[in-house]
Design an enzyme around this catalytic site. Structure first.
Site, short mmCIF file in Angstrom:
data_model
loop_
_atom_site.label_atom_id
_atom_site.label_comp_id
_atom_site.label_asym_id
_atom_site.label_seq_id
_atom_site.Cartn_x
_atom_site.Cartn_y
_atom_site.Cartn_z
N ASP A 1 -14.37 -2.23 2.03
CA ASP A 1 -13.53 -1.92 3.38
C ASP A 1 -14.07 -1.42 4.36
O ASP A 1 -15.06 -2.57 5.08
CB ASP A 1 -11.89 -1.71 2.77
CG ASP A 1 -11.54 -1.74 4.44
OD1 ASP A 1 -11.47 -2.26 5.59
OD2 ASP A 1 -10.28 -1.21 4.48
N GLY B 1 -5.49 -5.07 5.89
CA GLY B 1 -4.36 -4.65 7.25
C GLY B 1 -3.76 -3.55 7.82
O GLY B 1 -4.91 -2.06 7.66
N LYS C 1 -10.50 -7.52 6.89
CA LYS C 1 -9.18 -6.58 7.98
C LYS C 1 -10.37 -8.12 8.93
O LYS C 1 -11.05 -7.61 9.55
CB LYS C 1 -9.30 -5.82 7.90
CG LYS C 1 -8.69 -5.22 7.50
CD LYS C 1 -9.05 -3.24 7.91
CE LYS C 1 -8.26 -2.87 6.15
NZ LYS C 1 -8.16 -1.50 6.93
N LYS D 1 -2.87 4.95 -2.24
CA LYS D 1 -3.93 6.18 -1.01
C LYS D 1 -3.90 6.93 -2.37
O LYS D 1 -3.65 7.97 -2.93
CB LYS D 1 -3.77 5.98 -0.25
CG LYS D 1 -3.36 4.98 0.59
CD LYS D 1 -4.84 4.28 1.35
CE LYS D 1 -4.32 3.16 2.40
NZ LYS D 1 -5.48 2.98 3.18
N SER E 1 0.62 -1.21 0.14
CA SER E 1 0.18 -0.32 -0.16
C SER E 1 0.72 1.50 -0.19
O SER E 1 1.73 1.06 1.00
CB SER E 1 -1.04 -0.11 1.49
OG SER E 1 -1.75 0.79 1.01
N ASP F 1 -7.38 2.57 -3.03
CA ASP F 1 -7.84 2.82 -2.18
C ASP F 1 -8.88 4.32 -1.66
O ASP F 1 -7.68 5.20 -1.47
CB ASP F 1 -7.60 2.25 -1.06
CG ASP F 1 -8.24 2.35 0.23
OD1 ASP F 1 -9.31 2.85 0.33
OD2 ASP F 1 -7.92 1.00 1.73
N LYS G 1 -1.22 -0.86 -4.83
CA LYS G 1 -2.30 -0.29 -4.32
C LYS G 1 -1.68 1.90 -3.97
O LYS G 1 -1.08 1.88 -3.46
CB LYS G 1 -2.69 -0.80 -2.99
CG LYS G 1 -4.05 0.31 -2.21
CD LYS G 1 -4.61 -0.98 -0.87
CE LYS G 1 -5.20 0.22 -0.25
NZ LYS G 1 -5.98 -1.14 0.38
N GLU H 1 -11.54 0.38 -3.98
CA GLU H 1 -11.43 0.62 -2.10
C GLU H 1 -12.22 1.94 -1.86
O GLU H 1 -11.67 2.59 -2.07
CB GLU H 1 -10.26 0.11 -1.86
CG GLU H 1 -10.78 -0.08 -0.39
CD GLU H 1 -9.05 -0.97 -0.08
OE1 GLU H 1 -8.18 -1.47 -1.00
OE2 GLU H 1 -9.64 -0.84 1.38
O1 OSB Z 1 -7.44 1.64 4.47
O2 OSB Z 1 -6.68 -0.21 3.97
C1 OSB Z 1 -6.77 0.64 4.90
C2 OSB Z 1 -3.88 1.25 7.30
C3 OSB Z 1 -4.54 2.20 8.63
C4 OSB Z 1 -5.79 2.84 7.91
C5 OSB Z 1 -6.58 1.90 6.87
C6 OSB Z 1 -6.08 1.07 5.86
C7 OSB Z 1 -4.82 1.09 5.93
C8 OSB Z 1 -4.46 0.55 4.72
C9 OSB Z 1 -2.77 -0.59 5.60
O3 OSB Z 1 -3.94 0.04 3.94
C10 OSB Z 1 -2.44 -1.20 4.93
C11 OSB Z 1 -0.75 -2.47 5.19
O4 OSB Z 1 -1.37 -2.85 6.62
O5 OSB Z 1 0.15 -3.07 4.84
MG MG Z 2 -8.93 0.33 2.90
#
Ligand code: OSB
Ligand code: MG
Length: 383
Positions: free
Chosen positions: A249, A301, A273, A174, A146, A199, A172, A224
């Site tokens: 998510d 995660g 998750k 953000k 990510s 995401d 991925k 996402e």
């Molecule tokens: O939206 O998936 C998410 C981390 C903290 C809060 C929300 C998210 C995330 C990640 C983490 O995308 C990815 C990882 O743990 O490597």
């Molecule tokens: Mg997410």
């Protein structure tokens, strides 16, 4: 199967410096914070779990301090002295506590770990024992990485080059309004063949549908959580307007949410998750729904320490997990982590499930103590 009787539960509030923080549409945390849960049993085994909350209520409503409160006052007292034959009995023991999924999931994970250890089983095999016989764990989890919101497109491309050369085969990104179509186009043109997804962490509204349609040209695996964290209905109105599959998510908090979202067509992929849905028992129920409905599934995660990550890797090795997971190698997160051995990315973009019993990792107590002292020194809400 040997049962466990819970003798002690210790809560370790910890903070770890990130190798590289993760900026999302809701912000960035200054360090990794979470509550490690240590369950001691009359049988002499210890199980570990991680309540992967954050400092601020940005991703979810829970925070470090709400989780500590709920754990100390309401969850731990219900469990001391209880005998548990199978980890799936856990949700019933804490039925009187509503919500607070991350807190619950952390304790449940420690119970799964303790029961696997007392029975000399790997956690992955203990999960599989609750599924039909053809769901044998694969020995490894297919993973991606990510990439947080960066100061510039060039900085983003440089990080992705590094990750691709390390062996990550799924990226991925953000995104948020103002940091979306340009960065996604730049990454797609630099990496035409890499599995790519976005995401949004709830940064858009249904009115943005025409804007979100622009991503359809980029051959994305999925987008996402584009809309509100508590919405299913508007996602069901958005999905037919997009060719890109919507992955949910934040919106999916339990198996009933998943059934509803499937029924109304709000998602084509699930990010599961275990922390968000309250633990591995609920996760197994959702896994079964995905398998029955041929819904593509991956494990998300929360930047977990080695404790949370080991359990997620074990779950992600189940064959119904069909897409690369948000679980990266140890060196992406912490140096050092609080467990050994580290998770090392394999050339085929996988992490191996450790051979040892339980979650297969060893907790290094001195590092936990150091991380507890760091939390005590830094946390911003101290009275
Ligand atoms: O939206 O998936 C998410 C981390 C903290 C809060 C929300 C998210 C995330 C990640 C983490 O995308 C990815 C990882 O743990 O490597
Ligand atoms: Mg997410």
């Amino acid at each position: 199967m040997q049962s466990i009787t819970i003798r002690t539960i210790q809560l370790h509030a910890v903070a770890l410096p990130y190798v590289e923080p993760l900026r999302t549409s809701f912000g960035e945390e200054p360090f990794k914070a979470c509550i490690l849960i240590e369950v001691g049993t009359e049988e002499g085994v210890t199980g570990w779990g991680e309540a992967s909350v954050e400092i601020a209520p940005g991703y979810g409503a829970e925070t470090m301090l709400t989780a500590l409160h709920i754990l100390r006052e309401f969850i731990v007292p219900r469990l001391i002295g209880k005998t548990i034959c199978d980890a799936t009995e856990f949700p019933r023991l804490i039925r009187g506590v509503r919500g607070n999924h991350h807190a619950k999931a952390g304790v449940e994970a420690a119970v799964w770990d303790a029961l696997a250890r007392v029975n000399a089983m790997r956690l992955a095999d203990y999960f599989a024992a609750h599924l039909p016989a053809d769901h044998t764990p694969r020995g490894a989890a297919v993973v991606g990485v990510s990439i947080g919101i960066q100061p510039s497109i060039d900085a983003t491309l440089a990080i992705i080059h590094k990750r691709v050369s390390q062996g990550y085969r799924r990226i991925k990104l953000k995104i948020q309004p103002g940091w979306d179509i340009d960065i996604a186009r730049a990454v797609r043109s630099e990496f035409p063949d890499t599995l790519l997804m976005l995401d949004a962490n709830s940064a858009y509204r249904l009115d943005d549908a025409a804007h979100l349609q622009r991503f359809d040209a980029l051959d994305l695996l999925m987008i996402e959580q584009p809309l509100a964290d508590d919405d299913i209905y508007e996602h069901s109105l958005l999905q037919p307007q997009l060719r890109t599959p919507i992955c949910l998510d934040e919106s999916i908090k339990n198996v009933n949410d998943l059934r509803l979202a499937l029924h109304v067509g709000a998602l084509r992929v699930l990010n599961l998750k275990p922390a968000r849905v309250g633990g591995f028992t609920e996760s197994l129920a959702m896994y079964r729904v995905c398998v029955e409905n041929n819904l593509p599934l991956w494990i998300g995660g929360m930047m977990e320490t080695g404790i949370g990550r080991a359990a997620n890797v074990a779950f992600a090795s189940l064959p119904g997990v069909t897409l690369p997971c948000d679980i990266s190698a140890t060196d992406r997160y912490f140096n050092p982590d609080i467990t050994e051995p580290p998770f090392v990315l394999q050339p085929d973009s996988t992490l191996l499930v450790p051979d040892g019993i339980g979650s297969g990792v060893e907790v290094i107590r001195e590092r936990v103590a150091e991380a507890e002292a760091r939390w005590q020194a830094h946390y911003p809400y101290k009275g």
